[in-house]
Design a protein around this motif. Structure first.
Motif, short mmCIF file in Angstrom:
data_model
loop_
_atom_site.label_atom_id
_atom_site.label_comp_id
_atom_site.label_asym_id
_atom_site.label_seq_id
_atom_site.Cartn_x
_atom_site.Cartn_y
_atom_site.Cartn_z
N HIS A 64 6.40 58.97 -34.37
CA HIS A 64 4.95 59.03 -34.15
C HIS A 64 4.25 57.90 -34.89
N LEU A 65 4.67 57.64 -36.12
CA LEU A 65 4.02 56.59 -36.91
C LEU A 65 4.29 55.21 -36.34
N ALA A 66 5.50 54.99 -35.86
CA ALA A 66 5.80 53.72 -35.21
C ALA A 66 4.87 53.50 -34.01
N ASP A 67 4.59 54.58 -33.26
CA ASP A 67 3.68 54.48 -32.14
C ASP A 67 2.27 54.13 -32.60
N ASN B 66 1.42 52.41 -35.14
CA ASN B 66 1.38 51.07 -35.72
C ASN B 66 1.77 49.96 -34.74
N ALA B 67 2.10 50.33 -33.52
CA ALA B 67 2.62 49.34 -32.56
C ALA B 67 1.65 48.17 -32.39
N GLY B 68 2.17 46.97 -32.56
CA GLY B 68 1.39 45.76 -32.33
C GLY B 68 0.48 45.35 -33.46
N GLU B 69 0.43 46.12 -34.54
CA GLU B 69 -0.46 45.78 -35.65
C GLU B 69 0.17 44.69 -36.52
N GLU B 70 -0.67 43.78 -36.99
CA GLU B 70 -0.23 42.70 -37.88
C GLU B 70 -1.14 42.64 -39.10
N PRO B 71 -0.62 42.36 -40.30
CA PRO B 71 0.79 42.14 -40.64
C PRO B 71 1.60 43.44 -40.68
N MET B 72 0.93 44.58 -40.79
CA MET B 72 1.59 45.87 -40.59
C MET B 72 0.51 46.91 -40.34
N GLY B 73 0.92 48.03 -39.78
CA GLY B 73 -0.02 49.09 -39.46
C GLY B 73 -0.47 49.85 -40.70
N SER B 74 -1.42 50.75 -40.47
CA SER B 74 -2.06 51.48 -41.56
C SER B 74 -1.55 52.90 -41.72
N PHE B 75 -0.56 53.27 -40.91
CA PHE B 75 -0.09 54.66 -40.92
C PHE B 75 1.35 54.70 -41.42
N ASN C 202 6.81 49.66 -38.71
CA ASN C 202 5.75 48.65 -38.80
C ASN C 202 4.59 49.15 -39.64
N GLY C 203 4.92 49.89 -40.69
CA GLY C 203 3.91 50.42 -41.59
C GLY C 203 4.53 50.68 -42.95
N PRO C 204 3.71 51.03 -43.92
CA PRO C 204 4.20 51.20 -45.29
C PRO C 204 4.97 52.49 -45.49
N LEU C 205 5.88 52.45 -46.45
CA LEU C 205 6.69 53.60 -46.82
C LEU C 205 6.42 53.90 -48.29
N LEU C 206 5.72 54.98 -48.55
CA LEU C 206 5.41 55.39 -49.92
C LEU C 206 6.63 56.11 -50.47
#
Length: 284
Positions: free
Chosen positions: A185-188, A190-199, A218-222
């Motif tokens: 779901h998170l990959a969806d 963040n799709a296409g976001e640069e430099p990375m998504g917010s989710f 394509n997003g951060p991993l806490l």
């Protein structure tokens, strides 16, 4: 003022200050270790010391809301001030509140932490998706509108989490676990976001080899678990693989135990930041 998306701001903060996230967890035993009372005065002094010592040096802070809530409205006032002071110093704030509900209640939680004129507005919020990922939609939508982000509990480090997160959804065509579905779901998002998504996802640094999961969202991993829970910065590449560059490692007691001395706090944070940066750089 319109904020840039959280993913953009986080990438810049990580590249300039390093990826370390310091947790602000004023639990009773830590207040005692600092020689402070387990009361509002101790809470305020503890929090002010952490903020004044580290706010201009660390990229991300993660206040644990529960440790402030237990002191009632005066504790929340301390939390509000800390959030304002951290953000004024150029740090990003991830509010660790793990909110999760449905409908208007989820929308109210989102308004509390993700609406830009809220006194508790934070750059990102931790949320629980275990009433169904769709229940988070009010938070997702307001985060996008506000330039904020979310960290969704996906693969947490507590042993009890596995009974939910490693369970396989019986109607999933790919036979994925619930944790893997959340990552999808998170990959969806963040799709296409640069430099990375917010989710982003919360993924424990103590979990060992996670190569069976697609962490490239394509997003951060806490990543909690470094320091007192046993993981080290050197473990990060083995746990997160190619996604390690997007990892935001959280250290709480590993830094906070060096207080109340401000210099010792900064030195501890600097050591962790350098060790994390060295571990990530070794994968290039």
């Amino acid at each position: 003022m319109t904020l840039e998306p959280f993913g953009t701001r986080l990438r810049h903060a990580m590249d300039t200050r390093g990826p370390l996230c310091v947790g602000i967890d004023p639990h009773a035993s830590l207040l005692s270790a600092w020689g402070l009372g387990d009361d509002i005065n101790g809470l305020e002094r503890f929090t002010r010391t952490v903020v004044e010592s580290l706010a201009e040096h660390v990229a991300v802070f993660k206040p644990q809301s529960a440790f402030f809530e237990r002191f009632g409205s005066r504790g929340i006032a301390v939390l509000e001030q800390a959030v304002a002071d951290l953000r004024e110093a150029g740090a990003l704030v991830v509010m660790d509140a793990k909110r999760g509900d449905i409908g208007s209640t989820m929308a109210a939680y989102a308004e509390t932490y993700l609406r830009k004129d809220s006194p508790l507005f934070s750059d990102a919020l931790t949320v629980s998706p275990y009433l169904g990922y769709g229940s988070l939609r009010p938070a997702v939508e307001l985060a996008r509108e506000s330039g904020a982000g979310l960290f969704v509990l996906a693969l947490t480090s507590n042993p009890e989490g596995a009974e939910v997160q490693r369970a396989v959804r019986p109607d999933d065509p790919a036979g994925r676990t619930i944790g893997a579905i959340m990552l999808g779901h998170l990959a969806d998002e963040n799709a296409g976001e640069e430099p990375m998504g917010s989710f982003g996802a919360v993924v424990g640094a103590t979990l060992g080899d996670l190569s069976s999961f697609d962490l490239d969202i394509n997003g951060p991993l806490l990543a909690p678990g470094i320091g007192a829970q046993g993981a080290t910065p050197a473990d990060l590449p083995a746990v997160f693989g190619p996604a390690v560059r997007n990892v935001v490692p959280n250290v709480s007691r590993g830094v906070l135990t060096y207080g109340p001395d401000a210099t010792a706090l900064r030195e501890a944070a600097t050591r962790y930041a350098e060790e994390i940066q060295d571990a990530v750089a070794a994968t290039d």
